[in-house]
Design a protein around this motif. Sequence first.
Motif, PDB file in Angstrom:
ATOM      1  N   MET A   1       0.839  -1.199   0.000  1.00  0.00           N
ATOM      2  CA  MET A   1       0.000   0.000   0.000  1.00  0.00           C
ATOM      3  C   MET A   1       0.874   1.249   0.000  1.00  0.00           C
ATOM      4  N   ASN A   2       0.477   2.214  -0.787  1.00  0.00           N
ATOM      5  CA  ASN A   2       1.178   3.492  -0.845  1.00  0.00           C
ATOM      6  C   ASN A   2       0.772   4.318   0.375  1.00  0.00           C
ATOM      7  N   LEU A   3       1.673   4.408   1.353  1.00  0.00           N
ATOM      8  CA  LEU A   3       1.329   5.092   2.597  1.00  0.00           C
ATOM      9  C   LEU A   3       1.145   6.595   2.402  1.00  0.00           C
ATOM     10  N   TYR A   4       1.912   7.168   1.479  1.00  0.00           N
ATOM     11  CA  TYR A   4       1.713   8.591   1.240  1.00  0.00           C
ATOM     12  C   TYR A   4       0.333   8.830   0.629  1.00  0.00           C
ATOM     13  N   GLY A   5      -0.082   7.928  -0.245  1.00  0.00           N
ATOM     14  CA  GLY A   5      -1.427   8.041  -0.803  1.00  0.00           C
ATOM     15  C   GLY A   5      -2.482   7.982   0.288  1.00  0.00           C
ATOM     16  N   LEU A   6      -2.228   7.157   1.324  1.00  0.00           N
ATOM     17  CA  LEU A   6      -3.161   7.077   2.442  1.00  0.00           C
ATOM     18  C   LEU A   6      -3.202   8.400   3.212  1.00  0.00           C
ATOM     19  N   ILE A   7      -2.025   9.047   3.357  1.00  0.00           N
ATOM     20  CA  ILE A   7      -1.984  10.350   4.032  1.00  0.00           C
ATOM     21  C   ILE A   7      -2.756  11.392   3.221  1.00  0.00           C
ATOM     22  N   VAL A   8      -2.593  11.352   1.903  1.00  0.00           N
ATOM     23  CA  VAL A   8      -3.334  12.287   1.042  1.00  0.00           C
ATOM     24  C   VAL A   8      -4.831  12.067   1.201  1.00  0.00           C
ATOM     25  N   PHE A   9      -5.254  10.811   1.187  1.00  0.00           N
ATOM     26  CA  PHE A   9      -6.675  10.512   1.346  1.00  0.00           C
ATOM     27  C   PHE A   9      -7.178  10.975   2.709  1.00  0.00           C
ATOM     28  N   HIS A  10      -6.367  10.834   3.739  1.00  0.00           N
ATOM     29  CA  HIS A  10      -6.748  11.296   5.078  1.00  0.00           C
ATOM     30  C   HIS A  10      -7.052  12.791   5.055  1.00  0.00           C
ATOM     31  N   HIS A  11      -6.234  13.577   4.374  1.00  0.00           N
ATOM     32  CA  HIS A  11      -6.465  15.017   4.322  1.00  0.00           C
ATOM     33  C   HIS A  11      -7.723  15.347   3.512  1.00  0.00           C
ATOM     34  N   VAL A  12      -7.976  14.597   2.455  1.00  0.00           N
ATOM     35  CA  VAL A  12      -9.203  14.803   1.688  1.00  0.00           C
ATOM     36  C   VAL A  12     -10.412  14.504   2.569  1.00  0.00           C
ATOM     37  N   ALA A  13     -10.347  13.387   3.316  1.00  0.00           N
ATOM     38  CA  ALA A  13     -11.479  12.974   4.145  1.00  0.00           C
ATOM     39  C   ALA A  13     -11.725  13.958   5.281  1.00  0.00           C
ATOM     40  N   THR A  14     -10.671  14.463   5.901  1.00  0.00           N
ATOM     41  CA  THR A  14     -10.852  15.346   7.064  1.00  0.00           C
ATOM     42  C   THR A  14     -11.214  16.771   6.667  1.00  0.00           C
ATOM     43  N   THR A  15     -10.746  17.223   5.505  1.00  0.00           N
ATOM     44  CA  THR A  15     -11.074  18.588   5.075  1.00  0.00           C
ATOM     45  C   THR A  15     -12.342  18.633   4.235  1.00  0.00           C
ATOM     46  N   GLY A  16     -12.699  17.468   3.665  1.00  0.00           N
ATOM     47  CA  GLY A  16     -13.885  17.416   2.812  1.00  0.00           C
ATOM     48  C   GLY A  16     -13.689  18.101   1.485  1.00  0.00           C
ATOM     49  N   SER A  17     -12.430  18.281   1.099  1.00  0.00           N
ATOM     50  CA  SER A  17     -12.167  19.035  -0.119  1.00  0.00           C
ATOM     51  C   SER A  17     -10.815  18.661  -0.706  1.00  0.00           C
ATOM     52  N   VAL A  18     -10.794  18.427  -2.027  1.00  0.00           N
ATOM     53  CA  VAL A  18      -9.531  18.189  -2.711  1.00  0.00           C
ATOM     54  C   VAL A  18      -8.673  19.445  -2.680  1.00  0.00           C
ATOM     55  N   THR A  19      -9.330  20.591  -2.803  1.00  0.00           N
ATOM     56  CA  THR A  19      -8.589  21.855  -2.817  1.00  0.00           C
ATOM     57  C   THR A  19      -7.877  22.097  -1.491  1.00  0.00           C
ATOM     58  N   ARG A  20      -8.648  21.940  -0.400  1.00  0.00           N
ATOM     59  CA  ARG A  20      -8.045  22.178   0.915  1.00  0.00           C
ATOM     60  C   ARG A  20      -6.975  21.129   1.236  1.00  0.00           C
ATOM     61  N   ALA A  21      -7.170  19.894   0.796  1.00  0.00           N
ATOM     62  CA  ALA A  21      -6.144  18.868   1.010  1.00  0.00           C
ATOM     63  C   ALA A  21      -4.867  19.228   0.265  1.00  0.00           C
ATOM     64  N   ALA A  22      -5.013  19.732  -0.972  1.00  0.00           N
ATOM     65  CA  ALA A  22      -3.843  20.133  -1.754  1.00  0.00           C
ATOM     66  C   ALA A  22      -3.103  21.271  -1.065  1.00  0.00           C
ATOM     67  N   GLU A  23      -3.858  22.233  -0.499  1.00  0.00           N
ATOM     68  CA  GLU A  23      -3.233  23.356   0.192  1.00  0.00           C
ATOM     69  C   GLU A  23      -2.492  22.879   1.445  1.00  0.00           C
ATOM     70  N   ALA A  24      -3.108  21.962   2.182  1.00  0.00           N
ATOM     71  CA  ALA A  24      -2.488  21.470   3.416  1.00  0.00           C
ATOM     72  C   ALA A  24      -1.199  20.708   3.127  1.00  0.00           C
ATOM     73  N   LEU A  25      -1.167  20.001   2.012  1.00  0.00           N
ATOM     74  CA  LEU A  25      -0.016  19.168   1.675  1.00  0.00           C
ATOM     75  C   LEU A  25       0.979  19.879   0.762  1.00  0.00           C
ATOM     76  N   SER A  26       0.632  21.079   0.315  1.00  0.00           N
ATOM     77  CA  SER A  26       1.485  21.857  -0.604  1.00  0.00           C
ATOM     78  C   SER A  26       1.770  21.084  -1.890  1.00  0.00           C
ATOM     79  N   ILE A  27       0.737  20.443  -2.433  1.00  0.00           N
ATOM     80  CA  ILE A  27       0.838  19.783  -3.739  1.00  0.00           C
ATOM     81  C   ILE A  27      -0.345  20.251  -4.588  1.00  0.00           C
TER      82      ILE A  27
END
Length: 300
Positions: A1-27
């Motif tokens: 399993m890609n653990l970084y992908g899991l971290i990205v998904f965690h940010h999407v799930a907790t922020t409810g937004s792809v945009t906010r997840a991208a901002e939090a992760l600086s990607i």
Amino acid sequence: MNLYGLIVFHHVATTGSVTRAAEALSISQPAVTAHVRNMAAELGVTLLAPRGRGILLTEAGERLAAHASRMFALEQDIVRDMSAFRDGTVGRLRIAATSLPANFLLPEPIAAFKRDFPEVSVIMETRNANDAMEALYQYEADIAVIGGRGEAREELTQLVLLEDELWFVASRAHALAGQTVSLGELFKEPFIMREEGSSARERLLALCRIHGAAIPETAIQVSGVHESLHAVEAGLGISFVSSLEARRAILRGELARIQVAGGAELLNPIVLYTRAGEKLPPAAQQFVDVMLRQMNSVSN
């Protein structure tokens, strides 16, 4: 399993937004979307469903989000723990020491260190000089503190912490207590001798050789610092001991020092050994800093 992908998904799930997840992760947003898509493909489930301008977690997405939350919390614990270890505030400190520093030099610095770094476990083992240096070399100890300069080893570095004096001491009732006498007169008295191989015994014998004096009569031979001091206090004879060992007993009035005319005292270095070419473990470095600060404050 890609653990970084899991971290990205965690940010999407907790922020409810792809945009906010991208901002939090600086990607970028496309990178977030790609990671979530790849995670879904890897697991063979659908993780997100569209909901207007936002996102909706599917049942599989909710289950994965719960796992991801625990994984992210563990990651944060790891980061905090490694940061604390790097700062020397957690971990362990292993000291190999000979009897003199173990009993009379190190307890106070260790107490000061534990006040500042209570979460560091401290393990001190009392060994002879060769065993202490070998323990350091074999990574069984982080530092070694030795009374009397041991045999030089290229793989170990030395730092003299202090030059301890060796004193002649006797009971308060001894005829020579508190007096200044010649070495010849002193050596007519019976002595309490330390065991073979002790640094105090070797230095006393060296003093006899240097001054061409006969080795004094042995009243009793003992093994250990405390045994020697108790024998002196009992009036069995004179002993040649470290000032660190005898100072408190003299201040309490239990023993008396005998001065030697012409200054026949010897110095006994207390030496810190570390592995050459290596940084100390963080907790060990913090302890050495505390010890040196404390010793400098006492000397000043």
